[in-house]
Design a protein around this motif. Structure first.
Motif, PDB file in Angstrom:
ATOM      1  N   GLN A   3       6.428   6.595   1.900  1.00 23.97           N
ATOM      2  CA  GLN A   3       7.500   5.759   1.617  1.00 23.97           C
ATOM      3  C   GLN A   3       8.268   5.368   2.947  1.00 23.97           C
ATOM      4  O   GLN A   3       8.833   4.315   3.349  1.00 23.97           O
ATOM      5  N   ILE A   4       8.470   6.492   3.960  1.00 18.27           N
ATOM      6  CA  ILE A   4       8.999   6.164   5.157  1.00 18.27           C
ATOM      7  C   ILE A   4       8.115   5.206   6.074  1.00 18.27           C
ATOM      8  O   ILE A   4       8.933   4.191   6.358  1.00 18.27           O
ATOM      9  N   ASN A   5       6.824   5.274   5.811  1.00 23.49           N
ATOM     10  CA  ASN A   5       5.948   4.259   6.598  1.00 23.49           C
ATOM     11  C   ASN A   5       6.223   2.914   5.873  1.00 23.49           C
ATOM     12  O   ASN A   5       6.602   1.861   6.887  1.00 23.49           O
ATOM     13  N   GLY A   6       6.384   2.787   4.607  1.00 22.34           N
ATOM     14  CA  GLY A   6       6.657   1.346   3.995  1.00 22.34           C
ATOM     15  C   GLY A   6       7.933   1.067   4.139  1.00 22.34           C
ATOM     16  O   GLY A   6       8.248  -0.390   4.515  1.00 22.34           O
ATOM     17  N   LYS A   7       8.925   1.743   4.144  1.00 23.09           N
ATOM     18  CA  LYS A   7      10.422   1.248   3.949  1.00 23.09           C
ATOM     19  C   LYS A   7      10.895   1.312   5.094  1.00 23.09           C
ATOM     20  O   LYS A   7      12.099   0.359   5.408  1.00 23.09           O
ATOM     21  N   ILE A   8      10.829   2.113   5.980  1.00 24.30           N
ATOM     22  CA  ILE A   8      11.184   2.134   7.396  1.00 24.30           C
ATOM     23  C   ILE A   8      10.707   1.551   8.558  1.00 24.30           C
ATOM     24  O   ILE A   8      11.084   0.829   9.441  1.00 24.30           O
ATOM     25  N   LEU A   9       9.404   2.409   8.775  1.00 23.22           N
ATOM     26  CA  LEU A   9       8.472   2.084   9.880  1.00 23.22           C
ATOM     27  C   LEU A   9       7.910   0.634  10.024  1.00 23.22           C
ATOM     28  O   LEU A   9       7.926  -0.003  10.972  1.00 23.22           O
ATOM     29  N   PHE A  24       0.818  -1.276  -0.012  1.00 25.46           N
ATOM     30  CA  PHE A  24       0.070  -0.148   0.143  1.00 25.46           C
ATOM     31  C   PHE A  24       0.990   1.298  -0.026  1.00 25.46           C
ATOM     32  O   PHE A  24       0.489   2.360  -0.447  1.00 25.46           O
ATOM     33  N   SER A  25       1.948   1.241   0.750  1.00 27.69           N
ATOM     34  CA  SER A  25       2.937   2.338   0.551  1.00 27.69           C
ATOM     35  C   SER A  25       3.516   2.492  -0.614  1.00 27.69           C
ATOM     36  O   SER A  25       3.789   3.673  -1.101  1.00 27.69           O
ATOM     37  N   THR A  26       3.746   1.611  -1.329  1.00 33.83           N
ATOM     38  CA  THR A  26       4.540   1.554  -2.921  1.00 33.83           C
ATOM     39  C   THR A  26       3.410   2.115  -3.753  1.00 33.83           C
ATOM     40  O   THR A  26       3.534   2.861  -4.277  1.00 33.83           O
ATOM     41  N   LEU A  27       2.134   1.512  -3.397  1.00 29.23           N
ATOM     42  CA  LEU A  27       1.021   2.154  -4.332  1.00 29.23           C
ATOM     43  C   LEU A  27       0.962   3.690  -4.232  1.00 29.23           C
ATOM     44  O   LEU A  27       0.793   4.409  -5.039  1.00 29.23           O
ATOM     45  N   MET A  28       1.343   4.043  -2.905  1.00 24.55           N
ATOM     46  CA  MET A  28       0.979   5.608  -2.609  1.00 24.55           C
ATOM     47  C   MET A  28       2.108   6.313  -3.214  1.00 24.55           C
ATOM     48  O   MET A  28       1.852   7.402  -3.746  1.00 24.55           O
ATOM     49  N   LEU A  29       3.385   5.711  -3.325  1.00 27.74           N
ATOM     50  CA  LEU A  29       4.369   6.492  -4.219  1.00 27.74           C
ATOM     51  C   LEU A  29       4.017   6.668  -5.688  1.00 27.74           C
ATOM     52  O   LEU A  29       4.129   7.700  -6.203  1.00 27.74           O
ATOM     53  N   ILE A  30       3.330   5.752  -6.217  1.00 27.98           N
ATOM     54  CA  ILE A  30       3.161   5.629  -7.562  1.00 27.98           C
ATOM     55  C   ILE A  30       1.785   6.478  -7.977  1.00 27.98           C
ATOM     56  O   ILE A  30       1.703   7.401  -8.669  1.00 27.98           O
ATOM     57  N   ASP A  58      -0.343   0.188  14.103  1.00 26.95           N
ATOM     58  CA  ASP A  58      -1.012   1.087  15.100  1.00 26.95           C
ATOM     59  C   ASP A  58      -0.571   2.308  15.684  1.00 26.95           C
ATOM     60  O   ASP A  58      -0.928   3.287  15.977  1.00 26.95           O
ATOM     61  N   LYS A  59       0.868   2.190  16.175  1.00 24.17           N
ATOM     62  CA  LYS A  59       1.770   3.042  16.682  1.00 24.17           C
ATOM     63  C   LYS A  59       1.794   4.208  15.474  1.00 24.17           C
ATOM     64  O   LYS A  59       1.758   5.424  15.642  1.00 24.17           O
ATOM     65  N   ALA A  60       2.379   3.801  14.496  1.00 24.93           N
ATOM     66  CA  ALA A  60       2.436   4.821  13.286  1.00 24.93           C
ATOM     67  C   ALA A  60       1.119   5.407  12.944  1.00 24.93           C
ATOM     68  O   ALA A  60       1.130   6.618  12.620  1.00 24.93           O
ATOM     69  N   LEU A  61      -0.075   4.714  13.100  1.00 30.05           N
ATOM     70  CA  LEU A  61      -1.183   5.248  12.689  1.00 30.05           C
ATOM     71  C   LEU A  61      -1.632   6.428  13.775  1.00 30.05           C
ATOM     72  O   LEU A  61      -2.234   7.377  13.439  1.00 30.05           O
ATOM     73  N   GLY A  62      -1.502   5.844  14.881  1.00 26.84           N
ATOM     74  CA  GLY A  62      -1.718   6.956  16.243  1.00 26.84           C
ATOM     75  C   GLY A  62      -0.884   8.069  16.012  1.00 26.84           C
ATOM     76  O   GLY A  62      -1.381   9.282  16.129  1.00 26.84           O
ATOM     77  N   PHE A  63       0.292   8.148  15.768  1.00 26.59           N
ATOM     78  CA  PHE A  63       1.563   9.315  15.715  1.00 26.59           C
ATOM     79  C   PHE A  63       0.790   9.960  14.418  1.00 26.59           C
ATOM     80  O   PHE A  63       0.698  11.349  14.616  1.00 26.59           O
ATOM     81  N   ILE A 107       3.981  15.706  -2.469  1.00 26.36           N
ATOM     82  CA  ILE A 107       5.291  15.355  -2.323  1.00 26.36           C
ATOM     83  C   ILE A 107       5.547  14.539  -0.759  1.00 26.36           C
ATOM     84  O   ILE A 107       6.058  13.839  -0.518  1.00 26.36           O
ATOM     85  N   GLY A 108       5.200  15.627   0.074  1.00 25.99           N
ATOM     86  CA  GLY A 108       5.122  15.410   1.429  1.00 25.99           C
ATOM     87  C   GLY A 108       4.416  14.078   1.832  1.00 25.99           C
ATOM     88  O   GLY A 108       4.919  13.223   2.513  1.00 25.99           O
ATOM     89  N   LEU A 109       3.300  13.797   1.236  1.00 31.21           N
ATOM     90  CA  LEU A 109       2.545  12.977   1.670  1.00 31.21           C
ATOM     91  C   LEU A 109       3.196  11.764   1.002  1.00 31.21           C
ATOM     92  O   LEU A 109       3.217  10.454   1.629  1.00 31.21           O
ATOM     93  N   ILE A 110       3.673  11.541  -0.186  1.00 34.30           N
ATOM     94  CA  ILE A 110       4.473  10.512  -0.654  1.00 34.30           C
ATOM     95  C   ILE A 110       5.713   9.994   0.163  1.00 34.30           C
ATOM     96  O   ILE A 110       5.960   8.798   0.325  1.00 34.30           O
ATOM     97  N   ALA A 111       6.399  11.038   0.397  1.00 35.14           N
ATOM     98  CA  ALA A 111       7.579  10.846   1.134  1.00 35.14           C
ATOM     99  C   ALA A 111       7.385  10.247   2.515  1.00 35.14           C
ATOM    100  O   ALA A 111       7.966   9.230   2.836  1.00 35.14           O
ATOM    101  N   VAL A 112       6.463  10.646   3.344  1.00 38.68           N
ATOM    102  CA  VAL A 112       5.903  10.284   4.520  1.00 38.68           C
ATOM    103  C   VAL A 112       5.403   8.761   4.289  1.00 38.68           C
ATOM    104  O   VAL A 112       5.676   7.811   5.203  1.00 38.68           O
TER     105      VAL A 112
END
Length: 456
Positions: A318-324, A187-193, A331-336, A311-316
């Motif tokens: 990708q941080i979610n999908g690739k790092i977090l 889903f994060s990859t789809l968000m990038l595209i 749930d922690k990422a979603l709550g933040f 671009i900000g939405l895409i970058a975050v």
């Protein structure tokens, strides 16, 4: 009970969900096997490099096709945004009425998903998708020649109804192919595209307005829709095997949706994601007037700011999908993410209501950037958490997620202009109410601390 990911080595405990017994060799092989890529059933050591390369190519192709399908709705919306003031003048209609062209398209996308989702569970993914894409192209072509705002609203509704096929089926295809953390990453990859669409769409729309009028935007969308339909027809294989399809009719589909809604946690993620989307769409609907009419920016400046926010939405994302993902819980990422949205919406309300005096465009644009960027944590994680709770009715679940998001977004859209074009306060109020509501649903219905305690 634990639900397996694409690889057996990765397990995510999910409550109230049956175990997934599919065992794929990896993410790329999973895509290839489920999309009819024709890879050998048994991969020997000698053939493994060729099979792996074929799987990667197939996975990339499917990713691009699904990205195109999820990009079409924001493309349909965002290319049109710089033209809203021009449509108001050309069709001699008030701004609130012209904003209904956005609401109609959004409502159509919401209602269409309720129909297309169960259809895809019964007849597979390809046929409903191709039918929807063809109708989308025809409705968009007719919008080019709409002589009145009422007719434009009507065909935007049809455009949304047909375009819903791409939204709901793309999510269902992801659920067919992936589980667990891999689904969140995809889903994060789809968000990038798909995120490229809102970045370039207003820019394209602004440039089209330099060459022609607002009707030319719909002509470009007609061409894009036609090309995407041909790509889907040629390259997107069926991902739902006949033995996994539902054989019941409307009654069976309604019972399935009722059972999904009875799941408190699924409903909590659905509503939280929908309210977050409504906060985003309040920005989408109001920003052309806020940036251009209130702060005096040109259509090209508006397009640039909209692109920066995307671009900000895409970058975050990708941080979610690739790092977090895999390092902290979804749930922690979603709550933040939801917390940041609440804070950004609060700051926007204080700035637009004059608490800090006349702050100008830059601080307001900064607040909108923070709000939009945080959506990169909220949107993929609510979808992934909700869909991980349903494996055998991915189309119906995807339909409910999309319908809820678009209906609530359609309600939020006209509210942002309720006080006229001279103030941005309604936009900030709608965003704050939606953000607080999303956080409340997440805490009250999803109860993430209980899910953590329930995991072995």
């Amino acid at each position: 009970m634990p639900e397996s990911g694409v690889s057996r080595a990765q397990h995510i405990p999910i409550t109230d969900t049956a175990p997934d017994t599919r065992a794929d060799a990896g993410a790329g092989a999973g895509v290839a096997n489920r999309t009819g890529a024709g890879l050998p059933g048994t991969v020997t050591s000698a053939s493994r490099p060729a099979a792996t390369a074929a799987a990667r190519r197939t996975g990339l192709l499917v990713t691009l096709v699904l990205g195109g399908l999820t990009a079409l709705p924001p493309l349909s919306m965002d290319m049109y945004l710089p033209a809203l003031p021009a449509v108001t003048d050309a069709l001699h209609a008030p701004a609130s009425t012209v904003q209904l062209t956005l609401t109609a398209c959004l409502t159509g996308m919401a209602l269409g998903q309720v129909v297309v989702g169960p259809m895809s569970d019964r007849w597979g993914r390809r046929r409903p998708l191709l039918l929807g894409m063809i109708i989308y192209v025809l409705a968009t072509a007719i919008c080019v020649f709409a002589p009145t705002v009422e007719l434009l609203i009507g065909f935007r509704l049809i455009q949304g109804l047909a375009g819903a096929a791409g939204i709901v089926i793309a999510r269902a295809v992801v659920r067919d192919m992936y589980d667990g953390m891999e689904m969140a990453r995809f889903f994060s990859t789809l968000m990038l595209i798909s995120g490229v669409a809102p970045v370039i769409a207003p820019v394209i729309g602004g440039q089209v307005l330099r060459l022609t009028d607002w009707r030319g935007i719909f002509a470009v969308l007609t061409v894009v829709g036609t090309l995407l339909t041909l790509v889907v027809w040629k390259w997107l294989r069926e991902t739902l095997p006949p033995e996994d399809r539902h054989t019941g009719g409307i009654g069976d589909a309604l019972r399935t949706m009722r059972a999904l809604l009875a799941d408190r946690v699924f409903t909590g993620y659905m509503i939280a994601g929908s309210l977050a989307f409504a906060a985003l769409f309040a920005y989408v609907s109001a920003s052309p007037f806020v940036v251009q009419e209130i702060y005096g920016a040109s259509p090209q400046t508006f397009s640039m700011l909209f692109g920066i926010n995307s671009i900000g939405l895409i970058a975050v994302g990708q941080i979610n999908g690739k790092i977090l993902v895999g390092r902290i819980s979804l749930d922690k990422a979603l709550g933040f993410g939801l917390s940041v949205i609440v804070l950004a919406a609060t700051a926007l309300l204080l700035m637009t209501s004059g608490v800090f005096g006349d702050v100008g465009l830059v601080p307001v644009a900064t607040g909108l950037f923070v709000l939009m960027s945080a959506m990169g944590l909220a949107m993929p994680n609510t979808n992934a958490q909700a869909l991980m709770r349903t494996k055998h009715a991915a189309g119906s679940a995807s339909a409910l997620l999309g319908t809820s998001s678009f209906l609530i977004g359609a309600i939020a859209s006209p509210l942002v202009g309720i006080a006229g074009e001279a103030t941005a306060v309604p936009m900030a109020v709608v965003q704050l109410v939606c953000a607080v509501g999303a956080m409340g649903c997440f805490l009250a219905l999803c109860r993430p601390w209980q899910q953590v305690a329930a995991r072995p």
